[in-house]
Design a protein around this motif. Structure first.
Motif, PDB file in Angstrom:
ATOM      1  N   GLN A   1      -8.451  -5.855  31.861  1.00 20.67           N
ATOM      2  CA  GLN A   1      -8.634  -6.893  30.864  1.00 20.67           C
ATOM      3  C   GLN A   1      -7.282  -7.293  30.275  1.00 20.67           C
ATOM      4  N   PRO A   2      -7.035  -8.582  30.068  1.00 24.59           N
ATOM      5  CA  PRO A   2      -5.766  -8.986  29.467  1.00 24.59           C
ATOM      6  C   PRO A   2      -5.659  -8.466  28.040  1.00 24.59           C
ATOM      7  N   VAL A   3      -4.458  -8.112  27.636  1.00 28.04           N
ATOM      8  CA  VAL A   3      -4.266  -7.642  26.269  1.00 28.04           C
ATOM      9  C   VAL A   3      -4.340  -8.841  25.326  1.00 28.04           C
ATOM     10  N   ARG A   4      -4.784  -8.590  24.122  1.00 34.32           N
ATOM     11  CA  ARG A   4      -4.985  -9.676  23.167  1.00 34.32           C
ATOM     12  C   ARG A   4      -4.328  -9.336  21.838  1.00 34.32           C
ATOM     13  N   PHE A   5      -3.792 -10.348  21.212  1.00 33.73           N
ATOM     14  CA  PHE A   5      -3.178 -10.181  19.900  1.00 33.73           C
ATOM     15  C   PHE A   5      -4.255  -9.812  18.884  1.00 33.73           C
ATOM     16  N   ASP A   6      -3.993  -8.761  18.113  1.00 35.53           N
ATOM     17  CA  ASP A   6      -4.952  -8.247  17.132  1.00 35.53           C
ATOM     18  C   ASP A   6      -4.476  -8.636  15.737  1.00 35.53           C
ATOM     19  N   ALA A   7      -5.027  -9.720  15.198  1.00 35.09           N
ATOM     20  CA  ALA A   7      -4.593 -10.208  13.890  1.00 35.09           C
ATOM     21  C   ALA A   7      -4.967  -9.245  12.773  1.00 35.09           C
ATOM     22  N   ALA A   8      -6.070  -8.524  12.920  1.00 38.03           N
ATOM     23  CA  ALA A   8      -6.456  -7.554  11.893  1.00 38.03           C
ATOM     24  C   ALA A   8      -5.444  -6.415  11.814  1.00 38.03           C
ATOM     25  N   ARG A   9      -4.926  -6.002  12.956  1.00 38.76           N
ATOM     26  CA  ARG A   9      -3.899  -4.956  12.973  1.00 38.76           C
ATOM     27  C   ARG A   9      -2.631  -5.457  12.270  1.00 38.76           C
ATOM     28  N   ALA A  10      -2.267  -6.714  12.538  1.00 33.40           N
ATOM     29  CA  ALA A  10      -1.098  -7.290  11.883  1.00 33.40           C
ATOM     30  C   ALA A  10      -1.296  -7.375  10.373  1.00 33.40           C
ATOM     31  N   THR A  11      -2.484  -7.748   9.951  1.00 36.05           N
ATOM     32  CA  THR A  11      -2.766  -7.819   8.514  1.00 36.05           C
ATOM     33  C   THR A  11      -2.624  -6.454   7.857  1.00 36.05           C
ATOM     34  N   ALA A  12      -3.076  -5.410   8.526  1.00 36.54           N
ATOM     35  CA  ALA A  12      -2.934  -4.057   7.979  1.00 36.54           C
ATOM     36  C   ALA A  12      -1.460  -3.694   7.814  1.00 36.54           C
ATOM     37  N   ASP A  13      -0.623  -4.137   8.731  1.00 38.21           N
ATOM     38  CA  ASP A  13       0.811  -3.857   8.617  1.00 38.21           C
ATOM     39  C   ASP A  13       1.448  -4.627   7.461  1.00 38.21           C
ATOM     40  N   VAL A  14       0.991  -5.853   7.218  1.00 38.81           N
ATOM     41  CA  VAL A  14       1.463  -6.603   6.052  1.00 38.81           C
ATOM     42  C   VAL A  14       1.122  -5.835   4.786  1.00 38.81           C
ATOM     43  N   ARG A  15      -0.088  -5.332   4.708  1.00 41.08           N
ATOM     44  CA  ARG A  15      -0.513  -4.596   3.512  1.00 41.08           C
ATOM     45  C   ARG A  15       0.306  -3.319   3.326  1.00 41.08           C
ATOM     46  N   HIS A  16       0.645  -2.681   4.432  1.00 39.76           N
ATOM     47  CA  HIS A  16       1.443  -1.463   4.310  1.00 39.76           C
ATOM     48  C   HIS A  16       2.846  -1.780   3.792  1.00 39.76           C
ATOM     49  N   LEU A  17       3.488  -2.769   4.403  1.00 32.27           N
ATOM     50  CA  LEU A  17       4.866  -3.076   4.025  1.00 32.27           C
ATOM     51  C   LEU A  17       4.956  -3.654   2.614  1.00 32.27           C
ATOM     52  N   ALA A  18       4.104  -4.623   2.302  1.00 34.17           N
ATOM     53  CA  ALA A  18       4.210  -5.307   1.019  1.00 34.17           C
ATOM     54  C   ALA A  18       3.408  -4.622  -0.083  1.00 34.17           C
ATOM     55  N   GLY A  19       2.373  -3.865   0.314  1.00 29.48           N
ATOM     56  CA  GLY A  19       1.535  -3.202  -0.677  1.00 29.48           C
ATOM     57  C   GLY A  19       1.972  -1.783  -0.978  1.00 29.48           C
ATOM     58  N   ARG A  20       2.063  -0.962   0.047  1.00 32.07           N
ATOM     59  CA  ARG A  20       2.415   0.444  -0.167  1.00 32.07           C
ATOM     60  C   ARG A  20       3.912   0.652  -0.362  1.00 32.07           C
TER      61      ARG A  20
END
Length: 325
Positions: free
Chosen positions: A54-73
């Motif tokens: 299966q082709p790999v797909r961009f995971d926007a939810a994973r990216a959002t979690a990283d935004v929360r980690h960097l800017a939130g935590r």
């Protein structure tokens, strides 16, 4: 007469006893008997058709979690502050876990004004991730996103959004080889310490200046991910010095995959350091928003859908062949 008959019977029996049975034929021989059967080999009897990968797909939810980690935590990440080092170590660990060879070259940053806050001189670093076995003398691309913020901003849109998309692109490239080898860099000290180029883009300027000669010839394109989580259209920018073929290639890709995108021009991100050195560049992002360079640049500002649009477009472009420089 009777003796001769007995001798013949005995001889016949002897001949029968010396004839090989059909099951005892030599290894590798074949039988023309219509009732003969050949057993299937274990491999043949258990062989199944593997499902297509299966082709790999961009995971926007994973990216959002990283935004929360960097800017939130983690929060504000002034390039010369200890908290920036914490963020850089986290990004480096993520990239190493994907199989990249990661380095953190450091460089000096002068004192100055960080968007209204006086800041002292210090050191910052880039986080450089090269694919395993990378040959810098071969044609390759570079994708960058600045990790630092101005002194007061949590930096969700500017620029945890770009770093989050970079991390997700690096994950995809580790699983499915892109159209050309790709180096991923989280740049330090992109944010200004005063007016003008001399007090801006320190990490990317340092990277360009210290590139080995072979890599200078082999780098075919640079893409910057900067403020990519706001809006519904993906800005696809370049500066006034760069040939626009990379920008045009990205816009063609956007039309092909159905992502809304619009051309623009600016020099306000790390692509400018590469453009001034003669490289074809593109910048994803730059939509204005209310929380820019303020304490209001929090994760709620960032749209998961826009991260997905930007990421899908960037990945579709990376999967294409290497453009000529």
């Amino acid at each position: 007469m009777r003796g001769s008959y007995l001798l013949g019977v005995v001889a016949g029996l002897a001949l029968v006893g010396c004839t090989p049975e059909p099951s005892a034929r030599p290894e590798g021989s074949t039988s023309s008997s219509p009732t003969a059967t050949v057993a299937a080999s274990p491999t043949e009897s258990t062989k199944t058709t593997a499902p297509a990968p299966q082709p790999v797909r961009f995971d926007a939810a994973r990216a959002t979690a990283d935004v929360r980690h960097l800017a939130g935590r983690i929060g504000p990440r002034l390039a010369t502050a200890p908290v920036y080092d914490r963020a850089a170590r986290w990004v480096a660990g993520r990239l190493r876990s994907l199989g990249y060879d990661v380095s953190r070259p450091s460089f000096p940053v002068p004192a100055g004004d960080s968007w209204g806050a006086p800041v002292a001189a210090g050191r910052s670093s880039n986080v450089v991730a090269e694919p395993a076995g990378f040959d810098p003398s071969r044609p390759h691309r570079l994708v960058g996103a600045h990790l630092d913020t101005v002194a007061v901003a949590p930096g969700a849109e500017d620029n945890a959004s770009g770093v989050a998309v970079l991390l997700e692109l690096a994950r995809l490239a580790a699983r499915e080889e892109p159209g050309a080898p790709t180096v991923f860099v989280a740049f330090g000290a992109e944010e200004p310490r005063g007016p003008g180029d001399a007090l801006h883009h320190f990490g990317s300027t340092r990277y360009v200046r210290t590139m080995p000669r072979a890599q200078r010839r082999a780098l075919v394109a640079m893409a910057s991910l900067d403020r990519v989580g706001v809006g519904r259209t993906v800005p696809v920018c370049t500066g006034p010095l760069s040939a626009d073929r990379v920008q045009r290639a990205v816009l063609r890709t956007a039309r092909r995959i159905g992502v809304p995108a619009a051309p623009c021009e600016n020099t306000a991100s790390d692509h400018w350091s590469f453009e001034k050195a003669g490289y074809p560049v593109v910048r994803f992002g730059s939509t204005p928003y209310a929380g820019y360079h303020s304490a209001g640049d929090v994760p709620a500002v960032v749209s998961t859908a826009q991260l997905g649009r930007t990421g899908r477009l960037a990945w579709a472009w990376l999967r294409t062949g290497t453009p000529a420089r």
